[in-house]
Motif scaffolding. Structure first.
Motif, PDB file in Angstrom:
ATOM      1  N   PRO A  25      51.804 -26.429 -23.373  1.00  0.00           N
ATOM      2  CA  PRO A  25      52.800 -26.256 -22.701  1.00  0.00           C
ATOM      3  C   PRO A  25      52.725 -26.796 -21.219  1.00  0.00           C
ATOM      4  O   PRO A  25      51.606 -26.806 -20.852  1.00  0.00           O
ATOM      5  CB  PRO A  25      52.997 -24.578 -22.516  1.00  0.00           C
ATOM      6  CG  PRO A  25      51.595 -24.294 -23.115  1.00  0.00           C
ATOM      7  CD  PRO A  25      51.173 -25.180 -23.814  1.00  0.00           C
ATOM      8  N   ALA A  26      53.742 -27.449 -20.615  1.00  0.00           N
ATOM      9  CA  ALA A  26      53.889 -28.097 -19.518  1.00  0.00           C
ATOM     10  C   ALA A  26      53.309 -27.301 -18.372  1.00  0.00           C
ATOM     11  O   ALA A  26      52.314 -27.908 -17.498  1.00  0.00           O
ATOM     12  CB  ALA A  26      54.999 -28.646 -19.072  1.00  0.00           C
ATOM     13  N   ARG A  27      53.465 -25.904 -18.069  1.00  0.00           N
ATOM     14  CA  ARG A  27      53.135 -25.486 -17.063  1.00  0.00           C
ATOM     15  C   ARG A  27      51.620 -25.190 -16.868  1.00  0.00           C
ATOM     16  O   ARG A  27      51.144 -24.745 -15.889  1.00  0.00           O
ATOM     17  CB  ARG A  27      53.940 -24.055 -16.774  1.00  0.00           C
ATOM     18  CG  ARG A  27      54.003 -23.149 -17.713  1.00  0.00           C
ATOM     19  CD  ARG A  27      54.848 -21.962 -17.700  1.00  0.00           C
ATOM     20  NE  ARG A  27      54.590 -21.521 -15.960  1.00  0.00           N
ATOM     21  CZ  ARG A  27      55.150 -20.641 -15.570  1.00  0.00           C
ATOM     22  NH1 ARG A  27      56.412 -20.141 -16.084  1.00  0.00           N
ATOM     23  NH2 ARG A  27      54.751 -19.880 -14.526  1.00  0.00           N
ATOM     24  N   ARG A  28      51.030 -25.184 -18.017  1.00  0.00           N
ATOM     25  CA  ARG A  28      49.573 -24.866 -18.041  1.00  0.00           C
ATOM     26  C   ARG A  28      48.659 -25.945 -17.492  1.00  0.00           C
ATOM     27  O   ARG A  28      47.526 -25.797 -17.050  1.00  0.00           O
ATOM     28  CB  ARG A  28      49.199 -24.631 -19.535  1.00  0.00           C
ATOM     29  CG  ARG A  28      49.726 -23.271 -19.938  1.00  0.00           C
ATOM     30  CD  ARG A  28      49.058 -21.942 -19.377  1.00  0.00           C
ATOM     31  NE  ARG A  28      49.434 -20.685 -20.034  1.00  0.00           N
ATOM     32  CZ  ARG A  28      49.285 -20.564 -21.188  1.00  0.00           C
ATOM     33  NH1 ARG A  28      48.576 -21.164 -22.028  1.00  0.00           N
ATOM     34  NH2 ARG A  28      49.831 -19.421 -21.704  1.00  0.00           N
ATOM     35  N   ILE A  29      48.924 -27.249 -17.736  1.00  0.00           N
ATOM     36  CA  ILE A  29      48.278 -28.309 -17.373  1.00  0.00           C
ATOM     37  C   ILE A  29      49.244 -29.127 -16.200  1.00  0.00           C
ATOM     38  O   ILE A  29      50.338 -29.428 -16.192  1.00  0.00           O
ATOM     39  CB  ILE A  29      47.955 -29.159 -18.566  1.00  0.00           C
ATOM     40  CG1 ILE A  29      47.204 -28.532 -19.578  1.00  0.00           C
ATOM     41  CG2 ILE A  29      47.309 -30.442 -17.950  1.00  0.00           C
ATOM     42  CD1 ILE A  29      47.026 -29.367 -20.590  1.00  0.00           C
ATOM     43  N   GLN A  30      48.500 -29.573 -14.963  1.00  0.00           N
ATOM     44  CA  GLN A  30      49.312 -30.096 -14.100  1.00  0.00           C
ATOM     45  C   GLN A  30      48.443 -31.550 -13.711  1.00  0.00           C
ATOM     46  O   GLN A  30      47.290 -31.637 -14.003  1.00  0.00           O
ATOM     47  CB  GLN A  30      49.501 -29.336 -12.786  1.00  0.00           C
ATOM     48  CG  GLN A  30      50.749 -28.439 -13.089  1.00  0.00           C
ATOM     49  CD  GLN A  30      52.060 -29.057 -13.221  1.00  0.00           C
ATOM     50  OE1 GLN A  30      52.402 -29.944 -12.600  1.00  0.00           O
ATOM     51  NE2 GLN A  30      52.693 -28.693 -14.425  1.00  0.00           N
ATOM     52  N   MET A  31      48.730 -32.379 -12.858  1.00  0.00           N
ATOM     53  CA  MET A  31      48.380 -33.552 -13.004  1.00  0.00           C
ATOM     54  C   MET A  31      48.357 -33.906 -11.177  1.00  0.00           C
ATOM     55  O   MET A  31      49.314 -33.686 -10.535  1.00  0.00           O
ATOM     56  CB  MET A  31      48.953 -34.564 -13.544  1.00  0.00           C
ATOM     57  CG  MET A  31      47.823 -35.688 -13.833  1.00  0.00           C
ATOM     58  SD  MET A  31      48.569 -36.614 -15.356  1.00  0.00           S
ATOM     59  CE  MET A  31      47.790 -38.090 -15.153  1.00  0.00           C
ATOM     60  N   ILE A  32      47.182 -34.508 -10.763  1.00  0.00           N
ATOM     61  CA  ILE A  32      47.161 -35.191  -9.393  1.00  0.00           C
ATOM     62  C   ILE A  32      46.770 -36.488  -9.556  1.00  0.00           C
ATOM     63  O   ILE A  32      46.032 -36.916 -10.260  1.00  0.00           O
ATOM     64  CB  ILE A  32      46.177 -34.669  -8.454  1.00  0.00           C
ATOM     65  CG1 ILE A  32      46.414 -33.056  -8.648  1.00  0.00           C
ATOM     66  CG2 ILE A  32      46.299 -34.999  -7.022  1.00  0.00           C
ATOM     67  CD1 ILE A  32      45.423 -32.161  -7.923  1.00  0.00           C
ATOM     68  N   PHE A  33      47.670 -37.555  -8.722  1.00  0.00           N
ATOM     69  CA  PHE A  33      47.604 -38.864  -9.205  1.00  0.00           C
ATOM     70  C   PHE A  33      46.846 -39.555  -7.877  1.00  0.00           C
ATOM     71  O   PHE A  33      46.502 -38.905  -6.947  1.00  0.00           O
ATOM     72  CB  PHE A  33      49.238 -39.433  -8.909  1.00  0.00           C
ATOM     73  CG  PHE A  33      49.769 -38.834 -10.399  1.00  0.00           C
ATOM     74  CD1 PHE A  33      49.747 -39.470 -11.365  1.00  0.00           C
ATOM     75  CD2 PHE A  33      50.580 -37.683 -10.418  1.00  0.00           C
ATOM     76  CE1 PHE A  33      50.522 -38.941 -12.573  1.00  0.00           C
ATOM     77  CE2 PHE A  33      51.219 -37.480 -11.306  1.00  0.00           C
ATOM     78  CZ  PHE A  33      51.100 -37.959 -12.366  1.00  0.00           C
ATOM     79  N   GLN A  34      46.580 -40.823  -8.335  1.00  0.00           N
ATOM     80  CA  GLN A  34      45.674 -41.560  -7.378  1.00  0.00           C
ATOM     81  C   GLN A  34      46.516 -41.633  -5.876  1.00  0.00           C
ATOM     82  O   GLN A  34      45.729 -41.666  -4.920  1.00  0.00           O
ATOM     83  CB  GLN A  34      45.292 -42.782  -8.055  1.00  0.00           C
ATOM     84  CG  GLN A  34      44.406 -43.739  -7.169  1.00  0.00           C
ATOM     85  CD  GLN A  34      44.007 -45.042  -7.700  1.00  0.00           C
ATOM     86  OE1 GLN A  34      44.076 -45.124  -8.854  1.00  0.00           O
ATOM     87  NE2 GLN A  34      43.174 -46.002  -6.908  1.00  0.00           N
TER      88      GLN A  34
END
Lengths: 649, 335
Positions: free
Chosen positions: B77-86
């Motif tokens: 599920p989307a809200r469990r994993i988030q991402m930070i970009f370069q």
């Protein structure tokens, strides 16, 4: 927590910020900030309101004839004169403008309804949808517009609305492609990926993120198309393909004026001027928005000053130094916008010496070496100080002085090797041409030397690499080729500006080993610019540390790393993961590098320095020898701060 | 360590090329991340690091393998994993205010108790906790420096209180002194909220600072995994050895040793052969033998919790370290 004190405007350059501000500002505000934009909008509004209120403000009806005043010039009774049938030209212009403007509106509406959704969907979705839409657009673009319009007018009984909608539909093909390209570019931005990761629906991503990014392009295309549509509309009415006479149209008025041209040449002026000015206003509007968008992509493109004469203060260079930079300042912009980014930089490079320049972004390290190589962008200039190379004063001599040292004297290798290589030529040809240019030798011997140079940079199979195009070699290989090109003129000084930043760690080590070997072999001097202390330590015997436009410390490499004198150097060493052996929490320097406009009078580092005292802020701090003539630091407390460390060791 | 939070099993990612061909970016990669654990993913460009991250969040196609979160459903599920970009300059929409960007995840995953006031309050709290004044919410990203934008991006990633945050080269574009600020910020959230990180980087020294476990990738395959500290001090795979020796060092002694090690590991540069059932590193490996060309090395257990995919790991250790499993005994040459 100290990090909260971080200043709101940090390292990014002032011009880039201004440009980005333009992007986030609304398009309407962008237009209203420009005098051209204001004039265009005011004129269009005037025309629209006047035409809409034609029934109220027109002196008479459009087909009311005053047979006592036929073919007259402007008078108090008929402000713009009358035509051959005694009709008031101002009235006909106002009523006629209605059909023209309505026609333009119909065409623009049809254009937007079709092109914006299709373009955005094609660009964002990609794949088969994209292929179908772009191929269809290609197909439509190949249809001759005027024939279709004539056919439509014939079929629908001279219905101008139908013709204008058809024009909008046909014009939509080109605009769809433009909008698609814009959406495609936005699609690659990381914030779109971020929105997808947070689970946002596609429709929301399109409306919230993609469309706002494309609106500039859409406005430009729309205003240019409006100008075209007006031209087509008046053209068709001129050919009497629109509303039948005596209904007023701008094109019809031009037609009438042409028949009466020899008796009353004035008549062509009112409709002609109205059409021309309206078309120009649409064009200007598009231009203003386009300029604003272009600014956001090429920071600093606006307000480019002419190449300024430099103001050098020649100083006697010490005879033994190959490079002697004395009190050099570099500024971007001119007049009130002048921003000094490098201030009073002084350093020397001996023949065959390797000197490193280390600093974070915004420290001015790249600008410093660009100034040394005479490669400053046109917006920047050396405003004070002198640069001498092998006894020649470069900053006073201008371009001619630089032309003499390029190639044979100073060569440069940059961060992105691929951009240094022309993609249309094979590597061998690029190198051989360069060799011929600097050595003025025959084709055959140039080729031999090119291969020799490729071997020199440890390329295993020079014959093979010489046959390849730049895109067929890896980044590390491309940097080797770029170094080979720099070596072609047997330079006395090689400037390497972040030569390994874009490369992988293992390749970086290979390139550094290569540079070190070449420097020893050829005896050329090397100035290596890097943000990485470890990279500089690999090659250089002496290091200049830069911070916020100034050199803050100069020392021999081993001494600098064994015992830094300036608090900034110390902080940089502590923050560098590669420079440490233990894994305790990193020492954190609060805040960021101040932007050039925010430099304090005193020490540039004082805001972030744990050891700052009042004397630091009061007056500029000079770079001065500390303990030893070879070691310099720009810190009032250097000896004092060094003492405890010295006692400890 | 507790139960695995994220379990990636046999992940393979193929990208389509023109004319029906495909390019394999990730080849049978398995890894797992426990709660509060930070796993580093290291490798050169093109090694498949980002493809793994993108496959986990569903941005890249998954040819084979499973991705399980909390031992549950295959699609996380989307809200469990988030991402930070370069790139902190491209990860925030320039036309939106900082407050809008940070609160966007809350509005996407809307629930009745999230009134406008609650959203505003949580946004302000989140900004404060990453060291950005709450008043910044009404400004546009162009007003902020790269480090501050990265903080804002972290605030956006953490506002939904995710279990796992994927940092895709999140420090690479930042200055050294700012990097340290962000590393400490990420560590603080791990200790306070129990966030796990999958930390992707080409820079082994940064990974070592932050990570418990490290996975080293080479051409889409796992070359070596193990505890971060051990990997840096006693690498096993020839590729990892090269990677460690390539880290630029400030200390003269360490620099001389690393330089010597690089000389030992150096091979002539040749183009990489196509991936097949052989060792992917053999064209760059000093130790490559017949077996390396004939058989693909499996990931097998080695010393101290490490796993390595190399047929000759023991021989290599014997040659370079003077005995299998006896690391760090790098001969000091007179340079």
């Amino acid at each position: 927590m100290s990090v909260i004190n971080a200043p709101l405007v940090g390292g990014a350059s002032a011009s880039a910020q201004a440009a980005e501000a333009a992007a986030s500002r609304g398009i309407i505000r962008t237009i209203l900030r420009s005098p051209r934009g204001v004039c265009a909008v005011a004129f269009l509004l005037l025309v629209i309101i006047a035409c809409a209120l034609a029934a109220v403000i027109a002196p008479s009806g459009p087909i009311v004839q005053d047979l006592s005043a036929v073919n007259r010039g402007p008078s108090s009774h008929h402000l713009l004169g009358t035509d051959a049938l005694g009709r008031d030209l101002l009235s006909r212009l106002l009523y006629g403008g209605r059909s023209s403007l309505v026609g333009v509106a119909e065409a623009v509406l049809a254009l937007l309804v079709i092109s914006v959704p299709l373009g955005v969907v094609a660009g964002y979705t990609g794949g088969a949808v994209d292929r179908v839409i772009t191929r269809t657009a290609d197909l439509v673009m190949s249809i001759p517009v005027i024939i279709i319009l004539l056919a439509v007018l014939a079929m629908f009984g001279r219905s101008m609305s139908t013709a204008m909608v058809a024009l909008g539909v046909l014009g939509a093909a080109g605009v769809t492609r433009v909008v698609r390209s814009a959406a495609l570019a936005v699609r690659e931005e990381a914030f779109i990926a971020a929105a997808e990761v947070m689970g946002q629906a596609r429709r929301d991503i399109i409306f919230r993120h993609i469309l706002p990014q494309c609106r500039g392009v859409i406005v430009v295309q729309t205003s240019l198309f409006a100008a075209i549509a007006l031209g087509v509309q008046t053209g068709l009415t001129y050919l009497s393909l629109g509303p039948a006479p005596p209904a007023p149209t701008w094109g019809g008025m031009v037609g009438d004026a042409v028949t009466a041209f020899y008796t009353s040449p004035w008549q062509i002026v009112p409709p002609g001027a109205a059409i021309a000015l309206t078309v120009v206003a649409f064009g200007v509007l598009g231009d203003v928005v386009r300029d604003a968008i272009a600014d956001t992509h090429s920071a600093g493109a606006s307000g480019r000053p002419p190449h300024r004469a430099r103001r050098p203060a020649p100083a006697a260079a010490p005879a033994e130094a190959l490079v002697h930079v004395e009190g050099m300042s570099v500024a971007f912009g001119s007049g009130a916008d002048e921003t000094t980014v490098v201030q009073g930089v002084t350093f020397t490079v001996g023949a065959g010496e390797a000197v490193g320049i280390v600093g974070e972004s915004g420290s001015g390290k790249t600008v410093t070496v660009k100034a040394l190589a005479g490669l400053l962008p046109r917006t920047a200039a050396v405003t004070a100080g002198s640069i001498s190379f092998a006894g020649t004063e470069l900053s006073a001599g201008g371009r001619r002085a630089y032309r003499r040292v390029r190639g044979h004297g100073i060569a440069i290798v940059t961060q992105e090797p691929m951009r240094a290589l022309d993609p249309t030529f094979r590597v061998g040809k690029l190198l051989a041409d360069l060799v011929r240019a600097v050595d003025r030798c025959s084709r055959g011997s140039a080729r031999t030397r090119a291969l020799e140079l490729l071997g020199r940079v440890q390329i295993l199979d020079p014959e093979d690499v010489a046959q390849r195009y730049p895109h067929q070699i890896s980044g590390g290989m491309a940097q080797r080729v770029a170094i080979a090109m720099a070596l072609a003129g047997r330079p006395k000084l090689l400037i390497a500006d972040e030569p390994t930043t874009a490369l992988d760690v293992t390749v970086q080590a290979e390139i550094l080993d290569l540079l070190r070997g070449l420097q020893r072999e050829t005896g050329m001097a090397l100035v290596l610019v890097s943000h990485d202390l470890g990279v500089v330590a690999e090659i250089c015997s002496r290091v200049c540390v830069m911070y916020a436009g100034e050199i803050v410390e100069v020392a021999h490499t081993e001494e600098l790393f064994a015992q830094p004198f300036h608090p900034y150097t110390r902080a940089l060493l502590n923050a560098s993961p590669g420079g440490r052996s233990d894994t305790t929490a990193l020492e954190v320097l609060p805040g960021g590098v101040p932007s050039p406009r925010g430099w304090p009078i005193g020490c540039h580092f004082a805001d972030r320095c744990a050891f700052a005292v009042e004397t630091c802020m009061a007056a500029p701090v000079p770079l001065r020898p500390v303990f030893d003539a070879d070691r310099q630091a720009r810190c009032v407390r250097a000896e004092e701060l060094a003492a405890p460390v010295e006692a400890a060791t | 360590m507790s139960l695995p939070l994220l379990d990636v099993e046999g992940l393979t990612v193929d990208y389509p090329l023109p004319r029906g061909r495909t390019r394999r970016a990730v080849d049978d990669v398995s890894l797992s991340i426990a709660t509060r654990q930070t796993v580093g993913l290291v490798g050169e460009s093109g090694s498949g690091k980002s493809s793994i991250a993108r496959a986990i969040v569903g941005l890249a196609p998954r040819t084979a393998g499973t991705i399980t979160l909390h031992g549950g459903a295959s699609a996380p599920p989307a809200r469990r994993i988030q991402m930070i970009f370069q790139d902190p300059y491209s990860s925030l929409d320039p036309t939106k205010t900082v407050g809008y960007s940070v609160s966007e995840p809350l509005r996407v995953h809307r629930s009745p108790e999230l009134t406008r006031a609650v959203i505003r309050q949580r946004t302000a709290d989140m900004l404060e906790s990453v060291g950005i004044p709450a008043s910044a919410a009404s400004r546009h990203p162009s007003r902020f420096s790269g480090g501050q934008r990265q903080r804002i991006a972290i605030a956006r990633a953490l506002i939904l209180k995710p279990d796992l945050v994927i940092c895709d080269e999140a420090l690479s574009a930042l200055d050294l002194s700012v990097q340290a600020q962000i590393i400490n910020l990420l560590t603080r959230f791990r200790d306070r909220d129990g966030v796990s990180y999958l930390f992707i980087s080409h820079d082994l020294s940064v990974v070592e600072m932050l990570c418990d476990e490290v996975v080293v990738l080479y051409r889409g395959r796992v070359a070596e995994t193990g505890p971060a500290r051990r990997l840096r001090e006693a690498p096993l795979h020839p590729y990892t050895r090269g990677l460690v020796a390539a880290i630029p060092r400030v200390d003269p002694g360490a620099r001389a040793k690393a330089r010597e090690r690089r000389e030992l590991l150096r091979t002539p540069v040749v183009p990489a052969p196509a991936l097949d059932d052989s060792c992917a590193y053999r064209h760059r490996c000093v130790f490559a033998a017949e077996r390396c060309a004939a058989e693909r090395p499996a990931l097998r257990a080695a010393s101290e919790g490490a796993r390595v995919a190399c047929h000759r790991a023991e021989d290599v250790a014997a040659q370079l370290d003077g005995g299998a499993g006896a690391p760090a005994a790098i001969p000091t040459g007179g340079r």
